[in-house]
Design a protein around this motif. Structure first.
Motif, PDB file in Angstrom:
ATOM      1  N   ALA A  30       0.831  -1.217   0.000  1.00 49.01           N
ATOM      2  CA  ALA A  30       0.000   0.000   0.000  1.00 49.01           C
ATOM      3  C   ALA A  30       0.862   1.263   0.000  1.00 49.01           C
ATOM      4  CB  ALA A  30      -0.943   0.008   1.204  1.00 49.01           C
ATOM      5  N   VAL A  31       1.957   1.229   0.750  1.00 49.54           N
ATOM      6  CA  VAL A  31       2.938   2.319   0.728  1.00 49.54           C
ATOM      7  C   VAL A  31       4.174   1.746   0.036  1.00 49.54           C
ATOM      8  CG1 VAL A  31       4.219   4.009   2.100  1.00 49.54           C
ATOM      9  CG2 VAL A  31       2.015   3.173   2.930  1.00 49.54           C
ATOM     10  N   PRO A  32       4.310   2.008  -1.263  1.00 49.17           N
ATOM     11  CA  PRO A  32       5.353   1.313  -2.041  1.00 49.17           C
ATOM     12  C   PRO A  32       6.761   1.629  -1.571  1.00 49.17           C
ATOM     13  CG  PRO A  32       4.276   3.012  -3.372  1.00 49.17           C
ATOM     14  CD  PRO A  32       3.506   2.905  -2.099  1.00 49.17           C
ATOM     15  N   ASN A  33       6.923   2.705  -0.811  1.00 51.11           N
ATOM     16  CA  ASN A  33       8.255   3.085  -0.362  1.00 51.11           C
ATOM     17  C   ASN A  33       8.706   2.354   0.902  1.00 51.11           C
ATOM     18  OD1 ASN A  33       6.667   6.050  -1.060  1.00 51.11           O
ATOM     19  ND2 ASN A  33       8.220   5.240  -2.441  1.00 51.11           N
ATOM     20  N   LEU A  34       7.854   1.497   1.433  1.00 48.16           N
ATOM     21  CA  LEU A  34       8.237   0.712   2.619  1.00 48.16           C
ATOM     22  C   LEU A  34       8.058  -0.780   2.328  1.00 48.16           C
ATOM     23  CD1 LEU A  34       6.628   2.795   5.528  1.00 48.16           C
ATOM     24  CD2 LEU A  34       9.074   2.491   5.066  1.00 48.16           C
ATOM     25  N   PRO A  35       8.807  -1.633   3.048  1.00 47.25           N
ATOM     26  CA  PRO A  35       8.701  -3.079   2.807  1.00 47.25           C
ATOM     27  C   PRO A  35       7.278  -3.607   2.978  1.00 47.25           C
ATOM     28  CG  PRO A  35      10.522  -2.602   4.306  1.00 47.25           C
ATOM     29  CD  PRO A  35       9.799  -1.310   4.087  1.00 47.25           C
ATOM     30  N   SER A  36       6.962  -4.639   2.236  1.00 42.70           N
ATOM     31  CA  SER A  36       5.614  -5.217   2.256  1.00 42.70           C
ATOM     32  C   SER A  36       5.225  -5.774   3.611  1.00 42.70           C
ATOM     33  CB  SER A  36       5.520  -6.346   1.237  1.00 42.70           C
ATOM     34  OG  SER A  36       5.273  -5.800  -0.013  1.00 42.70           O
ATOM     35  N   ASP A  37       6.211  -6.248   4.362  1.00 44.64           N
ATOM     36  CA  ASP A  37       5.866  -6.975   5.587  1.00 44.64           C
ATOM     37  C   ASP A  37       5.847  -6.089   6.830  1.00 44.64           C
ATOM     38  OD1 ASP A  37       8.546  -6.500   5.902  1.00 44.64           O
ATOM     39  OD2 ASP A  37       8.997  -8.498   6.687  1.00 44.64           O
ATOM     40  N   CYS A  38       6.032  -4.777   6.672  1.00 47.39           N
ATOM     41  CA  CYS A  38       6.011  -3.951   7.881  1.00 47.39           C
ATOM     42  C   CYS A  38       4.632  -3.325   8.061  1.00 47.39           C
ATOM     43  CB  CYS A  38       7.111  -2.888   7.834  1.00 47.39           C
ATOM     44  SG  CYS A  38       6.765  -1.536   6.710  1.00 47.39           S
ATOM     45  N   VAL A  39       4.394  -2.833   9.263  1.00 45.75           N
ATOM     46  CA  VAL A  39       3.086  -2.239   9.566  1.00 45.75           C
ATOM     47  C   VAL A  39       3.085  -0.757   9.168  1.00 45.75           C
ATOM     48  CG1 VAL A  39       1.587  -1.521  11.485  1.00 45.75           C
ATOM     49  CG2 VAL A  39       2.463  -3.873  11.363  1.00 45.75           C
ATOM     50  N   VAL A  40       2.023  -0.353   8.492  1.00 45.01           N
ATOM     51  CA  VAL A  40       1.839   1.050   8.136  1.00 45.01           C
ATOM     52  C   VAL A  40       0.457   1.485   8.614  1.00 45.01           C
ATOM     53  CG1 VAL A  40       3.361   1.025   6.131  1.00 45.01           C
ATOM     54  CG2 VAL A  40       0.950   0.368   5.852  1.00 45.01           C
ATOM     55  N   GLU A  41       0.213   2.793   8.641  1.00 42.14           N
ATOM     56  CA  GLU A  41      -1.141   3.271   8.952  1.00 42.14           C
ATOM     57  C   GLU A  41      -1.740   3.794   7.643  1.00 42.14           C
ATOM     58  OE1 GLU A  41      -2.213   4.737  12.940  1.00 42.14           O
ATOM     59  OE2 GLU A  41      -2.681   6.627  11.927  1.00 42.14           O
ATOM     60  N   VAL A  42      -2.795   3.150   7.203  1.00 42.81           N
ATOM     61  CA  VAL A  42      -3.363   3.450   5.885  1.00 42.81           C
ATOM     62  C   VAL A  42      -4.881   3.376   5.879  1.00 42.81           C
ATOM     63  CG1 VAL A  42      -1.579   2.759   4.221  1.00 42.81           C
ATOM     64  CG2 VAL A  42      -2.995   1.007   5.296  1.00 42.81           C
ATOM     65  N   SER A  43      -5.444   3.981   4.851  1.00 45.20           N
ATOM     66  CA  SER A  43      -6.853   3.816   4.539  1.00 45.20           C
ATOM     67  C   SER A  43      -7.100   2.369   4.148  1.00 45.20           C
ATOM     68  CB  SER A  43      -7.227   4.691   3.339  1.00 45.20           C
ATOM     69  OG  SER A  43      -7.413   6.011   3.748  1.00 45.20           O
ATOM     70  N   ALA A  44      -8.152   1.786   4.719  1.00 45.39           N
ATOM     71  CA  ALA A  44      -8.449   0.394   4.377  1.00 45.39           C
ATOM     72  C   ALA A  44      -9.958   0.210   4.422  1.00 45.39           C
ATOM     73  CB  ALA A  44      -7.775  -0.550   5.366  1.00 45.39           C
ATOM     74  N   TYR A  45     -10.421  -0.776   3.697  1.00 42.69           N
ATOM     75  CA  TYR A  45     -11.814  -1.180   3.794  1.00 42.69           C
ATOM     76  C   TYR A  45     -11.857  -2.403   4.700  1.00 42.69           C
ATOM     77  CZ  TYR A  45     -12.949   2.309   0.434  1.00 42.69           C
ATOM     78  OH  TYR A  45     -13.113   3.530  -0.167  1.00 42.69           O
ATOM     79  N   ILE A  46     -12.697  -2.327   5.740  1.00 44.10           N
ATOM     80  CA  ILE A  46     -12.692  -3.369   6.762  1.00 44.10           C
ATOM     81  C   ILE A  46     -13.911  -4.273   6.582  1.00 44.10           C
ATOM     82  CG2 ILE A  46     -12.536  -3.851   9.238  1.00 44.10           C
ATOM     83  CD1 ILE A  46     -10.314  -1.999   8.317  1.00 44.10           C
ATOM     84  N   GLY A  47     -13.653  -5.546   6.361  1.00 43.60           N
ATOM     85  CA  GLY A  47     -14.728  -6.528   6.228  1.00 43.60           C
ATOM     86  C   GLY A  47     -14.379  -7.813   6.967  1.00 43.60           C
ATOM     87  N   ARG A  48     -15.121  -8.849   6.674  1.00 41.53           N
ATOM     88  CA  ARG A  48     -14.944 -10.152   7.338  1.00 41.53           C
ATOM     89  C   ARG A  48     -13.498 -10.629   7.420  1.00 41.53           C
ATOM     90  NH1 ARG A  48     -17.925 -12.295  10.844  1.00 41.53           N
ATOM     91  NH2 ARG A  48     -20.035 -12.837  10.273  1.00 41.53           N
ATOM     92  N   SER A  49     -12.756 -10.419   6.337  1.00 41.85           N
ATOM     93  CA  SER A  49     -11.379 -10.937   6.307  1.00 41.85           C
ATOM     94  C   SER A  49     -10.398  -9.955   6.934  1.00 41.85           C
ATOM     95  CB  SER A  49     -10.974 -11.254   4.875  1.00 41.85           C
ATOM     96  OG  SER A  49     -10.901 -10.057   4.130  1.00 41.85           O
ATOM     97  N   GLY A  50     -10.911  -8.836   7.457  1.00 38.75           N
ATOM     98  CA  GLY A  50     -10.009  -7.858   8.058  1.00 38.75           C
ATOM     99  C   GLY A  50      -9.830  -6.665   7.143  1.00 38.75           C
ATOM    100  N   PRO A  51      -8.668  -5.963   7.233  1.00 42.46           N
ATOM    101  CA  PRO A  51      -8.480  -4.754   6.436  1.00 42.46           C
ATOM    102  C   PRO A  51      -7.964  -5.050   5.025  1.00 42.46           C
ATOM    103  CG  PRO A  51      -6.981  -4.844   8.342  1.00 42.46           C
ATOM    104  CD  PRO A  51      -7.568  -6.199   8.177  1.00 42.46           C
ATOM    105  N   LEU A  52      -8.553  -4.399   4.023  1.00 44.34           N
ATOM    106  CA  LEU A  52      -7.999  -4.395   2.677  1.00 44.34           C
ATOM    107  C   LEU A  52      -7.450  -2.991   2.454  1.00 44.34           C
ATOM    108  CD1 LEU A  52     -10.696  -6.224   0.502  1.00 44.34           C
ATOM    109  CD2 LEU A  52      -8.471  -7.105   1.239  1.00 44.34           C
ATOM    110  N   ALA A  53      -6.122  -2.861   2.540  1.00 45.30           N
ATOM    111  CA  ALA A  53      -5.513  -1.529   2.465  1.00 45.30           C
ATOM    112  C   ALA A  53      -5.537  -1.014   1.025  1.00 45.30           C
ATOM    113  CB  ALA A  53      -4.087  -1.594   2.980  1.00 45.30           C
ATOM    114  N   ILE A  54      -5.678   0.303   0.915  1.00 47.82           N
ATOM    115  CA  ILE A  54      -5.704   0.954  -0.402  1.00 47.82           C
ATOM    116  C   ILE A  54      -4.296   1.442  -0.727  1.00 47.82           C
ATOM    117  CG2 ILE A  54      -6.637   2.914  -1.679  1.00 47.82           C
ATOM    118  CD1 ILE A  54      -8.933   2.915   0.348  1.00 47.82           C
TER     119      ILE A  54
END
Ligand code: NAD
Ligand code: G6P
Ligand code: MN
Ligand code: MN
Length: 434
Positions: free
Chosen positions: A341-365
């Motif tokens: 979602a934040v291409p400038n940071l590694p995929s496996d780290c935690v970021v704070e982002v806009s996400a759509y929250i549903g049954r499976s959890g957050p889908l980050a934009i």
């Protein structure tokens, strides 16, 4: 029906949570709520717990609020676990703020040396909670509010190997509620996109009817109202408008500690020398709040809670939980695994982002590339966080010093080492890993 467990139940924010769950009961029926605390917080929990029960009794719904010091008893078969605890209570925060300030360096709850020590104290406790959850409620979602919220969420995933976690903060909620009216719109008239780290995110805004980007208009409006969308606990030094125009994004309130470091530090030092640090001010607000909570006729959230920086917290927490439960796919800003979602940071780290929250959890934009200057900040801040966590998990003094050195708020050298050593002595009881 759902079982909710709240760890740190004695928090003065508990009525916020109750209000949020009562408001959403038709969407998510609750069976029981368990508040968990420790002996030091028992008195607070008893007061706020009785108040919480009164709120439910005044509602049309039949929900029992259980109070316990036995975390494992509470966690058994939980559906959602929320965390709002403070290791060492407010006394520890006072030390986090006063010790660095006594050396003329930033003393703040989640930034600089104080924020690092809050992480050091919290990591062992949160990893213990995750261990209990694996055994007692392996399908539950963990909704973390405990600060430093981004780092604690990262610790849960990276070191606790628990992926069903969402980290929350009220700062984006306040922006979403307060900014649209500044340009004559309502929150539902706007599309928001946030990205960055907890207490270090930026956002852009569009008009949902015309598609026009209104970020710069909101920047102008923020200057006119002294940034009233920033939380109560932050002193509102104005940003430099040219700088915000150049980045084309709205920084969060906490960026002041980085973009206007000189003024923020001067302000904190002045308060430290006169009225006391924010934690000492909070002690007074909290004392008054608990006086109110003791009133057997009070069965709603009092206005005074809005004086705390975390106001609107339940809008994030309860809406996140109900969105998972009812698969609502609501837009909520969360701390979650980056996954590009934040291409400038590694995929496996935690970021704070806009996400759509549903049954499976957050889908980050996906936010897209950030400007170079902000990319630079993100690299420093995320790697600072990772160093803090590695030090916290290994209990390594040298790594703690590394974390201090890379933290932009700490001036490296002899004073930094003194601050580190004093904080270690002050918090010894809560740092078994070191
Ligand atoms: P507080 O000082 O009232 O502490 C809350 C409760 O946690 C206390 O009753 C205390 O006894 C209890 N506690 C301490 N250690 C515990 C443990 N090991 N297990 C269970 N309970 C424990 O704190 P507060 O001001 O209500 O804030 C609570 C937390 O929420 C803090 O970590 C704070 O930083 C955080 N917070 C986060 C946000 C956000 O935006 N994410 C906003 C406001 C507050
Ligand atoms: C906020 C932040 C929190 C922080 C709090 C401090 O706005 O989002 O993460 O802990 O305010 O508020 P306080 O009233 O405790 O100083
Ligand atoms: Mn926050
Ligand atoms: Mn430094």
């Amino acid at each position: 029906k759902v079982k909710i467990v709240t760890i740190g139940g004695g928090s003065s924010y508990t009525p916020e949570l109750m209000e949020g769950f009562i408001k959403r009961y038709e969407e998510m029926p609750i069976k029981e709520i368990w508040l968990v605390d420790i002996p030091e917080g028992e008195e607070k929990m008893n007061i706020v717990g009785a108040m919480a029960q009164r709120m439910w009794d005044a509602s049309p719904y039949d929900v029992k609020v259980h109070l316990t010091l036995n975390r494992r008893e509470a966690l058994k078969d939980a559906d959602f676990v929320t965390t709002q605890f403070r290791v060492g209570l407010l006394d520890a925060r006072i030390k986090d703020e006063r010790i660095p300030l006594s050396y003329g360096q930033l003393g703040q709850e989640t930034n600089g040396a104080g924020g690092i020590f809050k992480a050091f104290r919290t990591v062992p406790v949160i990893l213990d909670i995750v261990k209990d959850m694996k055994e007692l409620c392996p399908d539950a979602w963990l909704i973390n509010f405990t600060n430093p919220s981004g780092m604690i969420t990262e610790a849960i995933i990276r070191y606790g190997h628990w992926n069903k976690v969402i980290g929350l903060c009220n700062v984006p909620v306040k922006s979403i509620l307060d900014e649209p009216p500044m340009i004559g719109l309502k929150p539902e008239d706007c599309i928001f996109k946030f990205a960055g780290l907890n207490h270090f995110h930026w956002h852009r805004i569009w008009n949902a009817h015309t598609g026009e980007e209104v970020t710069l208009k909101v920047i102008d409006a923020l200057f006119e109202c002294d940034d009233k969308s920033a939380p109560e606990n932050i002193f509102k030094i104005p940003y430099f408008k040219e700088q915000l125009y150049a980045m084309g994004m709205i920084p969060c309130g906490y960026h002041r500690y980085y973009y206007c470091e000189q003024e923020m530090l001067a302000h904190l030092i002045e308060e430290y020398q006169t009225i006391g640090t924010r934690a000492e001010q909070v002690r007074e607000i909290e004392r008054k709040l608990f006086e109110l909570y003791k009133d057997p006729n009070l069965n709603y959230k009092p206005e005074e809670l809005a004086k705390r920086g975390g106001a609107h917290y339940s809008d994030a927490a309860c809406e996140t939980i109900v969105s998972i439960y009812a698969n609502k796919n609501t837009h909520i800003v969360v701390s979650t695994k980056n996954n590009g979602a934040v291409p400038n940071l590694p995929s496996d780290c935690v970021v704070e982002v806009s996400a759509y929250i549903g049954r499976s959890g957050p889908l980050a934009i996906a936010f897209g590339d950030l400007p170079s200057a902000q990319k630079g900040w993100l690299q420093v801040m995320k790697n600072m966080e990772l160093t803090v966590l590695e030090a916290a998990v290994k209990g390594d003094y040298g790594l703690a010093l590394e974390a201090f050195t890379v933290n932009p708020q700490i001036v490296s050298g002899g004073d930094a080492k003194h601050i580190l050593d004093e904080l270690f002595i002050a918090h010894k009881k809560y740092l078994p890993q070191f």
